[in-house]
Structure formats: structure tokens, C-alpha cells
Write an enzyme that holds these catalytic residues in place. Sequence first.
Site, short mmCIF file in Angstrom:
data_model
loop_
_atom_site.label_atom_id
_atom_site.label_comp_id
_atom_site.label_asym_id
_atom_site.label_seq_id
_atom_site.Cartn_x
_atom_site.Cartn_y
_atom_site.Cartn_z
N CYS A 94 53.74 15.16 1.85
CA CYS A 94 52.15 15.62 2.60
C CYS A 94 51.59 14.94 3.50
CB CYS A 94 51.38 16.77 0.85
SG CYS A 94 49.58 16.82 1.90
N CYS A 99 51.76 18.09 6.05
CA CYS A 99 50.83 18.70 5.76
C CYS A 99 49.55 17.70 6.84
CB CYS A 99 49.73 18.81 4.46
SG CYS A 99 50.54 19.24 2.82
N LYS A 102 50.72 17.18 10.26
CA LYS A 102 50.59 18.12 10.85
C LYS A 102 49.54 18.90 11.47
CE LYS A 102 50.14 21.50 8.44
NZ LYS A 102 50.82 22.29 7.39
N TYR A 235 57.48 27.98 8.14
CA TYR A 235 55.55 27.72 8.38
C TYR A 235 55.74 26.20 9.17
CZ TYR A 235 55.39 24.75 4.27
OH TYR A 235 55.77 23.96 3.13
N GLU A 239 55.09 25.74 12.99
CA GLU A 239 54.05 25.21 12.97
C GLU A 239 53.77 24.02 14.65
OE1 GLU A 239 51.19 25.05 8.76
OE2 GLU A 239 53.36 24.21 8.79
N HIS A 495 26.48 36.39 10.30
CA HIS A 495 26.64 36.85 11.64
C HIS A 495 26.45 35.90 12.87
CE1 HIS A 495 27.10 40.24 15.01
NE2 HIS A 495 26.24 39.81 15.36
N GLU A 500 32.74 38.21 8.66
CA GLU A 500 32.89 39.13 8.21
C GLU A 500 33.11 40.02 8.21
OE1 GLU A 500 29.18 40.63 10.56
OE2 GLU A 500 29.85 38.90 12.47
#
Length: 512
Positions: A94, A99, A102, A235, A239, A495, A500
Amino acid sequence: MLLEMTGQKSVPNVFINKMHVGGCDKTLQAHEDGSLKQLLSGDEAYEYDLIVIGGGSGGLACSKEAAMLGKKVMVLDYVVPTPKGTTWGLGGTCVNVGCIPKKLMHQTAVLGTTLQDSRKFGWEFSETVTHNWDTMKTAVNNYIGSLNWGYRVALRDKNVNYVNAYAEFIEPHKIKATNKRGKETFHTAAKFILATGERPRYLGIPGDKEYCITSDDLFSLPHCPGKTLVIGASYVALECGGFLAGLGLDVTVMVRSILLRGFDQDMANRAGEHMEEHGVKFLRKYVPVKVRTPGRLKVTSKSTETDEVIEGEYNTVCTDPSVPGDLILVSPPPRNGKIPVNDEEQTNVPHVYAIGDILEGKWELTPVAIQAGKLLARRLYKGATLKCDYVNVPTTVFTPLEYGSCGLSEERATELYGEDHIEVYHSLFWPLEFTVPGRDNNRCYAKLICNKLDNDRVIGFHYLGPNAGEVTQGFGVAMKCGATKEQLDGTIGIHPTCAEVFTTLDVTKRSG
């Protein structure tokens, strides 16, 4: 002989009941902490309460937690260099080759898109904007270096003994540790935790190790990769392909079957379609059979459906498949290298446990490994009972248009509950930030999967859009608390935001 067994050059060299204690200072220390008395009584004693094999996210979290609970803990971590010679410091995949680099390189690509958008918002700059790979690579790796140091300091502060050595079991409670110079030491423990993570593997075709790289090499590559072929559709592959394309490179992704296996396929295909619309080429239903040179790398590939064979030329070929780190002891040999465990993360060897990416059928995610490691230490040494939840796990794939999810895919929900017993609410949307630049109109997508048999409880959350990790994390908490569709409908949205949309979903797939 004694030097090889103990690594101790001085005398006295004290053994009690075949257990190496150490020199004078170590013997006095053993007397003070009570372990000398235990050895002299003839009861079986071990050098450590716990040895953790693997210094990644899960192993570090577990070892520190156990140490804070008063246990004597050792962490063994060793990175076998890649065929290109790449290696790294403490912290696991990681931090070093996963992670962290990346996400930072993904952010680099996002900033490039933001620069393009900014002109539409009135920002004027006449000079040509270019990207410097070396500047990015150096900055990212300097930050990673600071994290490596921080992890070492944290272990020292918790009195965890960290050793940079390769561990192998030689007896049920005994391991051999070999450092990079070949020096061997031997250690025993009452319990062991396997947390070796995964490493990319090569393809097993001519030229793979000679000419290809993996994600282990990409983030510290000394030069810009140029025209790149990414082999795989996990993934990690999407990525990497995504951020390389975002830097303006020519990128092709070779896909054997489907994108993002194990994820919701509706969402995976939408993420892939967006990548294609923004310049990433997909070579579908092909597998590589040979990589050769001189000159640019020539990749020969074969169709998985016909006898067609094609060839392409690239500057860099990056392979994606991964396999768990080396393990010894657990029997029978685990399928595909993965370790089967029970719901306590215990292997079929009672004193050996496993956490993280090496587990069979579990999420390969850093926060999952950290949570599992902490909870395991508390169960072993604090009498706790809480176990890691491997179902409602929020996660995000950092493709150019990010994909966040939590809970079940639509396919899995249908399999578990039946099509008639789930309701899928969905909507396309256009983020306000995208409207002025006029890009990606109605390419973002929101989907909720609800269990009609359980008060429309939300069992699957899926989001394709900007800032997916930030959006998904909050809804992950809601799902952990058992959120229902009615509760989301009763929540007032913020908003104007993308999140939302989940408070106003009213169109179902069933309605057409």
C-alpha cells in the site's frame, strides 16, 4: 556452530532446556521478567508471544496492537527484489507500490484535467503545459520515504522488534530469518500471524521477466514509460492505465475476459467506457504469448475466441496479475496461494493465523487488513470477541472517473435474494463542476440495491463520479448502521453536490 545458531559472538552463551537465552544481560533480563523461572521449571517457553510475518498495513497494525496489550512481539519483513531490481522499505504494498503512489499519480492526472477545465472558468495561460515524469516520481517517492521512517519509529516506540529478514518455518513454533546478506537467525513464538500480502507475478511467456515491468516497478520508473501496454483488467490495471493516459501517454489495456472481476459489472463497464471515450484503447479477448526486442517491445497476442494472432509495438509493457507472498507450513497447500481461514482468521494450524490480501475469498484492501489485524490482536490478548466485517466494505477504484462501492454487486444480490426480491434504484447525473467545461454530460451514475424482504434495506451502494472515495465513505457508515431506502429518502441532501443524488433516487430498473 554457536555463532550460526544464535548470531551471538560474545560469551557466556546461555541455553536452558534447548532454548537460547543470550548473554549475561539477557539472562538477567529473563530473571527480572519471569521468563527464566519458566524455562527452569521445564515448561515450554518461547522467545516471543507473537511473531508477525509481513510488515505491511495489516501486519504493522496487528503487531502494534499486540505490543500495546503487553505482549512481546517481533515483525519480520523482507522485499524480494523484482527482476528489474526494485525494492522498498517498511510498510508493504500500500505505502510503497500501491495505494499511496497510485492515488498521488491519479491526482496528477486529475490536475491535468482541471487545468484544461480552468480555461473555461476564465483562467488564461498562454504557455504550453507539459508534464515532467521525474519531478512527479521524485516527489512521490520522497513522501513514501518519510512514511517508511515513520513506521520504523512507531514500531520502536511500541517496543516491537522489527527485523528486515525473510522468514521460513522450520518447526511448528520456530522460524528461520535470513537477511539480505544471507545471515540466518532462529526465533520461536507461541503464535504466528501471516501477513505477507501479494506481489505481482509474471505471465510465464517468453520475454516476460526480461522486458516487462509490473506495478512494483512502475511508480519508481526512472523514465517516462511512453507508449504503454497494460496487461490485465483488475482495479490495479485500470488505475495505472487511467493515470498514464491522464498524463497524455498512449495507453492500451489488454483484457482477457471482463473488467474488474468481482465488482458490479454494470459499473465496471461504465468506468471502462469512460476510459475509452478519453483515449484509452482496449484490446479485448486477447492474451499475450510473447514479448521480444530489439528496438521497441514487440508483443505478440492471441485471441481467446479465434486463432487470430496480432502484434503491437510499445515502449513499456506492464503486467497486472498478482499472487500471495511466499508461505510455508499451512497444509494442504492453499489453492492459488491463498490461505483458507475460519471466521477467527485462524488457519488449520491452531497457533497460526492469517490476515490481509493472502486470505482466500476476502477483500484485498489495506483498511480491511488493518481492521482485521487490530481485532485479531484484541481477541487473542484482550478477550475481545468482535470480528472483522468482510461484507459491508466501502472501497473505491481510482479510474479516471472514480468508482466507489459498498456491499453487494447487482449480480451477487440477485444470486443471494433472487431478482424478484431486490429493487435497484438508479440515475445518471451531471456534476455541476463538469457543466461549465461541458464535459462528461450524464456519464456519472448512481445506483442503490435494496432488499425488499428486509424493509428495503440498502445492500449495495454504487457510485461513478468525482471524489468517489469521499462520497462512498459516508454511505459506508450508513450501511453499517443498517440504512434503508426510506431513511435515505428522508435525509436532506447537501446542494449542490454529487452525493445528494442518493437522497432523491426514485427510478427503478424494473420500471424501465
